[in-house]
Design a protein around this motif. Sequence first.
Motif, PDB file in Angstrom:
ATOM      1  N   MET A  94      37.275  34.482  47.575  1.00 55.75           N
ATOM      2  CA  MET A  94      37.031  33.470  46.546  1.00 55.75           C
ATOM      3  C   MET A  94      35.569  33.471  46.107  1.00 55.75           C
ATOM      4  O   MET A  94      35.255  33.091  44.979  1.00 55.75           O
ATOM      5  CB  MET A  94      37.443  32.082  47.040  1.00 55.75           C
ATOM      6  CG  MET A  94      38.959  31.920  47.104  1.00 55.75           C
ATOM      7  SD  MET A  94      39.498  30.246  47.586  1.00 55.75           S
ATOM      8  CE  MET A  94      39.232  29.332  46.074  1.00 55.75           C
ATOM      9  N   ALA A  95      34.674  33.898  46.989  1.00 52.94           N
ATOM     10  CA  ALA A  95      33.274  34.012  46.597  1.00 52.94           C
ATOM     11  C   ALA A  95      32.991  35.376  45.982  1.00 52.94           C
ATOM     12  O   ALA A  95      31.838  35.742  45.773  1.00 52.94           O
ATOM     13  CB  ALA A  95      32.370  33.778  47.805  1.00 52.94           C
ATOM     14  N   ALA A  96      34.070  36.143  45.669  1.00 56.76           N
ATOM     15  CA  ALA A  96      33.943  37.462  45.031  1.00 56.76           C
ATOM     16  C   ALA A  96      33.060  38.405  45.844  1.00 56.76           C
ATOM     17  O   ALA A  96      32.257  39.153  45.305  1.00 56.76           O
ATOM     18  CB  ALA A  96      33.438  37.334  43.591  1.00 56.76           C
TER      19      ALA A  96
ATOM     20  N   VAL B 279      43.218  30.368  40.131  1.00 59.54           N
ATOM     21  CA  VAL B 279      42.463  31.009  41.217  1.00 59.54           C
ATOM     22  C   VAL B 279      42.848  32.487  41.310  1.00 59.54           C
ATOM     23  O   VAL B 279      41.982  33.367  41.383  1.00 59.54           O
ATOM     24  CB  VAL B 279      42.718  30.297  42.559  1.00 59.54           C
ATOM     25  CG1 VAL B 279      42.159  31.106  43.716  1.00 59.54           C
ATOM     26  CG2 VAL B 279      42.102  28.899  42.548  1.00 59.54           C
TER      27      VAL B 279
ATOM     28  N   VAL C 270      40.415  35.665  40.821  1.00 62.30           N
ATOM     29  CA  VAL C 270      40.221  36.595  41.934  1.00 62.30           C
ATOM     30  C   VAL C 270      40.624  38.006  41.504  1.00 62.30           C
ATOM     31  O   VAL C 270      39.925  38.985  41.800  1.00 62.30           O
ATOM     32  CB  VAL C 270      41.034  36.139  43.165  1.00 62.30           C
ATOM     33  CG1 VAL C 270      41.163  37.266  44.178  1.00 62.30           C
ATOM     34  CG2 VAL C 270      40.369  34.930  43.812  1.00 62.30           C
ATOM     35  N   MET C 271      41.726  38.129  40.750  1.00 63.26           N
ATOM     36  CA  MET C 271      42.155  39.458  40.294  1.00 63.26           C
ATOM     37  C   MET C 271      41.161  40.025  39.276  1.00 63.26           C
ATOM     38  O   MET C 271      41.051  41.240  39.132  1.00 63.26           O
ATOM     39  CB  MET C 271      43.561  39.405  39.715  1.00 63.26           C
ATOM     40  CG  MET C 271      44.613  39.249  40.804  1.00 63.26           C
ATOM     41  SD  MET C 271      46.322  39.274  40.197  1.00 63.26           S
ATOM     42  CE  MET C 271      46.599  41.016  39.906  1.00 63.26           C
ATOM     43  N   ALA C 272      40.474  39.167  38.566  1.00 62.86           N
ATOM     44  CA  ALA C 272      39.454  39.643  37.635  1.00 62.86           C
ATOM     45  C   ALA C 272      38.108  39.799  38.346  1.00 62.86           C
ATOM     46  O   ALA C 272      37.085  40.003  37.700  1.00 62.86           O
ATOM     47  CB  ALA C 272      39.329  38.680  36.460  1.00 62.86           C
ATOM     48  N   ALA C 273      38.112  39.722  39.698  1.00 66.48           N
ATOM     49  CA  ALA C 273      36.900  39.902  40.510  1.00 66.48           C
ATOM     50  C   ALA C 273      35.805  38.923  40.109  1.00 66.48           C
ATOM     51  O   ALA C 273      34.631  39.273  40.043  1.00 66.48           O
ATOM     52  CB  ALA C 273      36.406  41.352  40.451  1.00 66.48           C
ATOM     53  N   GLU C 274      36.200  37.674  39.823  1.00 70.26           N
ATOM     54  CA  GLU C 274      35.230  36.628  39.513  1.00 70.26           C
ATOM     55  C   GLU C 274      35.379  35.485  40.524  1.00 70.26           C
ATOM     56  O   GLU C 274      36.435  35.287  41.105  1.00 70.26           O
ATOM     57  CB  GLU C 274      35.488  36.060  38.109  1.00 70.26           C
ATOM     58  CG  GLU C 274      35.168  37.048  36.997  1.00 70.26           C
ATOM     59  CD  GLU C 274      35.633  36.536  35.642  1.00 70.26           C
ATOM     60  OE1 GLU C 274      36.104  35.386  35.555  1.00 70.26           O
ATOM     61  OE2 GLU C 274      35.536  37.309  34.678  1.00 70.26           O
ATOM     62  N   VAL C 275      34.301  34.711  40.706  1.00 68.06           N
ATOM     63  CA  VAL C 275      34.411  33.492  41.504  1.00 68.06           C
ATOM     64  C   VAL C 275      35.329  32.543  40.734  1.00 68.06           C
ATOM     65  O   VAL C 275      35.112  32.286  39.549  1.00 68.06           O
ATOM     66  CB  VAL C 275      33.041  32.829  41.701  1.00 68.06           C
ATOM     67  CG1 VAL C 275      33.185  31.501  42.429  1.00 68.06           C
ATOM     68  CG2 VAL C 275      32.123  33.752  42.490  1.00 68.06           C
ATOM     69  N   PRO C 276      36.392  32.034  41.382  1.00 65.59           N
ATOM     70  CA  PRO C 276      37.349  31.195  40.654  1.00 65.59           C
ATOM     71  C   PRO C 276      36.647  30.061  39.909  1.00 65.59           C
ATOM     72  O   PRO C 276      35.805  29.365  40.475  1.00 65.59           O
ATOM     73  CB  PRO C 276      38.255  30.650  41.759  1.00 65.59           C
ATOM     74  CG  PRO C 276      38.198  31.677  42.822  1.00 65.59           C
ATOM     75  CD  PRO C 276      36.799  32.229  42.772  1.00 65.59           C
TER      76      PRO C 276
ATOM     77  N   VAL D  53      41.419  43.769  45.782  1.00 62.10           N
ATOM     78  CA  VAL D  53      40.808  42.437  45.824  1.00 62.10           C
ATOM     79  C   VAL D  53      39.878  42.334  47.038  1.00 62.10           C
ATOM     80  O   VAL D  53      38.771  41.807  46.942  1.00 62.10           O
ATOM     81  CB  VAL D  53      41.900  41.341  45.861  1.00 62.10           C
ATOM     82  CG1 VAL D  53      41.313  40.010  46.302  1.00 62.10           C
ATOM     83  CG2 VAL D  53      42.556  41.201  44.500  1.00 62.10           C
TER      84      VAL D  53
ATOM     85  N   VAL E 157      38.393  44.814  40.491  1.00 57.93           N
ATOM     86  CA  VAL E 157      39.554  44.468  39.684  1.00 57.93           C
ATOM     87  C   VAL E 157      40.687  45.406  40.095  1.00 57.93           C
ATOM     88  O   VAL E 157      40.499  46.616  40.119  1.00 57.93           O
ATOM     89  CB  VAL E 157      39.256  44.638  38.182  1.00 57.93           C
ATOM     90  CG1 VAL E 157      40.507  44.401  37.359  1.00 57.93           C
ATOM     91  CG2 VAL E 157      38.156  43.685  37.756  1.00 57.93           C
ATOM     92  N   PRO E 158      41.855  44.848  40.479  1.00 54.75           N
ATOM     93  CA  PRO E 158      42.935  45.710  40.969  1.00 54.75           C
ATOM     94  C   PRO E 158      43.229  46.846  39.997  1.00 54.75           C
ATOM     95  O   PRO E 158      43.359  46.652  38.800  1.00 54.75           O
ATOM     96  CB  PRO E 158      44.131  44.754  41.073  1.00 54.75           C
ATOM     97  CG  PRO E 158      43.522  43.430  41.300  1.00 54.75           C
ATOM     98  CD  PRO E 158      42.240  43.444  40.520  1.00 54.75           C
TER      99      PRO E 158
ATOM    100  N   LEU F 205      45.862  46.810  37.315  1.00 53.92           N
ATOM    101  CA  LEU F 205      45.672  46.086  36.055  1.00 53.92           C
ATOM    102  C   LEU F 205      45.070  46.969  34.978  1.00 53.92           C
ATOM    103  O   LEU F 205      45.234  46.701  33.798  1.00 53.92           O
ATOM    104  CB  LEU F 205      44.752  44.872  36.268  1.00 53.92           C
ATOM    105  CG  LEU F 205      45.334  43.689  37.018  1.00 53.92           C
ATOM    106  CD1 LEU F 205      44.314  42.572  37.113  1.00 53.92           C
ATOM    107  CD2 LEU F 205      46.594  43.175  36.337  1.00 53.92           C
TER     108      LEU F 205
END
Lengths: 207, 207, 207
Positions: free
Chosen positions: A140-142, B135, B139-145, C139, C144-145, C148
Motif C-alpha cells: 500500500m505504500a508502493a 485501493v 495498487v495495480m497502478a503502482a501508486e499509493v492508494p 505488485v 504495474v502488473p 495490464l
Amino acid sequence: MTAVTIFAVLDLLGTFVFGLSGAMVAIRRQLDLFGIMVLATATGVVGGTIRDILLGDTPPAVLQNLVPLAVTCAAGLCGFFFFSLIDRLNRPVMLLDAVGLGVFAVAGCQKALVFGLELPGAVLLGMISAVGGGVVRDVMAAEVPRVLHEEVYALAALAGALTYGLGLRAGLPGTYAASGAILLAFVLRVASVRFGWRLPRAPGGPR
Amino acid sequence: MTAVTIFAVLDLLGTFVFGLSGAMVAIRRQLDLFGIMVLATATGVVGGTIRDILLGDTPPAVLQNLVPLAVTCAAGLCGFFFFSLIDRLNRPVMLLDAVGLGVFAVAGCQKALVFGLELPGAVLLGMISAVGGGVVRDVMAAEVPRVLHEEVYALAALAGALTYGLGLRAGLPGTYAASGAILLAFVLRVASVRFGWRLPRAPGGPR
Amino acid sequence: MTAVTIFAVLDLLGTFVFGLSGAMVAIRRQLDLFGIMVLATATGVVGGTIRDILLGDTPPAVLQNLVPLAVTCAAGLCGFFFFSLIDRLNRPVMLLDAVGLGVFAVAGCQKALVFGLELPGAVLLGMISAVGGGVVRDVMAAEVPRVLHEEVYALAALAGALTYGLGLRAGLPGTYAASGAILLAFVLRVASVRFGWRLPRAPGGPR
C-alpha cells in the motif's frame, strides 16, 4: 488459564507493535490522520485476516471483535503524536516487533492445526500470518515488501512456527512449545539485525 | 419494491462510476484496451468481492451474475472512446463517484448485518466495500492508494455506513436509513473536495 | 487416467514455470535467497489459491499438499543458480509460460464448473487463476502488473477458458476440450509475442 492470558496479551502486544510500524510508514509517507489509522490497522490485522480467510473461518475475527481494531487505532494515535520520539526509539520497536513476529507465527500455526491442516501447511500458514500484515503495509505504500529483501525476517517466523509444530508433535505441552518457539523466532530476528546476517543473492544476478 | 429497484440502480451506477475511474487511471498509465477493461472491472467489483469473501459468501456475486461485469466493461469502453471528454468532465465524475461511495458503504453494511455481524464490524465492512476497489486500482497502478492520502474519502464512507447502521437500530425503515446515509456520505465527500478539507498530519513527521 | 496424469504433469509444469518467472523478477530486484523463494512460490501458487478462495474451497490446495510448494522452491533454486543461463533462454521460458497459462486457465474453468458456476463466471475464474500469480508477483515487485500492459496475455487465457467451456457444452470429451483450449491459448500467446500483436490504446489518451 494463565498461559492463555499471557498468550492473549502477547497477541495484542504484537497487534499493537505491528500497527505502530504501519503508522510510522504512513507518517514517513506524509499521510494524514486517517491514512495513518488505516495503514496501522491493515498492518496489525491483515495477517490474521488472511489466515482466517485461508482457513475458511469467516467472517474473520477483526469484524467480530472490536479489541484488535481499538489496539491498532491506539497504535496509530501513538505514532501520530509521538512520531519523532518513536523514530529515535527504533531499537525497542524492533524488539517488540520481533515478539509480535513470533507470537503471530505460533498463533497462526496453532489455529491451522486446530482446523485440521497437516504440519507443513500449518507452518506455512503461521509464517503467512506473521508476515502478511507487513506485506500489505509495504504494498500500500508502493514499496517492495520489506520481507522480500530484509535480513532473516520471514525465516524467523518460519522457524518459530516449525518449532511450535514439532514441539507439539514431540508431546510438549502447548505452553512450553509456544514459549520456546516465540523465543527462537525472537532471538533469530534480533540476532540477524544485530549481526547483520544476510542470505546470499543469486550468483549470476545484477549487482 | 420501488426502493429495492432504486437501490439496485444506484448500485449499478456506483459500479459504473468506479469502473470509469479505473479506466481513467488505466488510460493515463497508457495501458491497452484489455488493461483498461481489467482495471475498470477490478475497480468496480473488487470492493464487493472482498466483502463477499470476508462474509464467507462464495462464490462472490461477480462470478454468478454477468450484469456487474457488463457494466464495468461498458465503463471501460466509455473511458476508451471518450477519455478527453471525461477528463474535462472531472467534476461530474467526482459527483457520481461520491454517490457510488455512499451506496457501496450502505450496501456493504446491510449485507454484513444480514450475515449476522454486530454493528461495528458491519460498519467497518461497509467502509471496506466502498474503498476496496479503489485501493486495488491504485495498487495495480503502482501508486499509493488515493484513499490513504486524499481528503475525507474513506471517512465519508465510514460515516455513511455508521449512519445507516444507527438508523436501523433506532427503528428507521431501511429505505429512510439508506437514503439518509447515502446523502450524508455524498455531502461529506463533495464538501471535502469543494472546501479542501484535510485531516491533520503527524506533528513530528517529515514535511 | 492417462489424461488426468497428463493434466497433473502440465499443471506442475505450469507451476514450475510461473515460479521460475517469479524467481527471475526477484533476482533482477536483487532480492536474497528467501525473497526469491517467496516470490517464486507466490507467483506459482497464488492464482490457484485465489481461485480456491473465490470458490469457497478452503483451506486451499497449497496448504494441504506439499508438491506445489516443492515445485516452486525448486523453481526458485533453479533461478538462483542458473540466473544468467535462464536469462539468455528467454524464448524457451516464454514458451513454457504460455503452456502454464493455458493449463491454469483450463484448470480454473474446470474447477469452477465442478463447483456449480455458470459458464461466464467459470471462464472469468479460469482467467483469474491463470493471471493472478503474475499480478501478485508484479505488485510485490512494486511494478504495474505486466498483464495490464503486455500484448495478448490475459486475453489468451480468456480464450483458452472459453474454448474449454464451450467445448464441454458442445459435448466434447473433457480431454479433447482441454487439449484444444490449452493449444489455442498457447498459440495465441506465442503468436502475439512473435508478431508483436498489440491491442489499441485509448485514442484521446496521453502518448
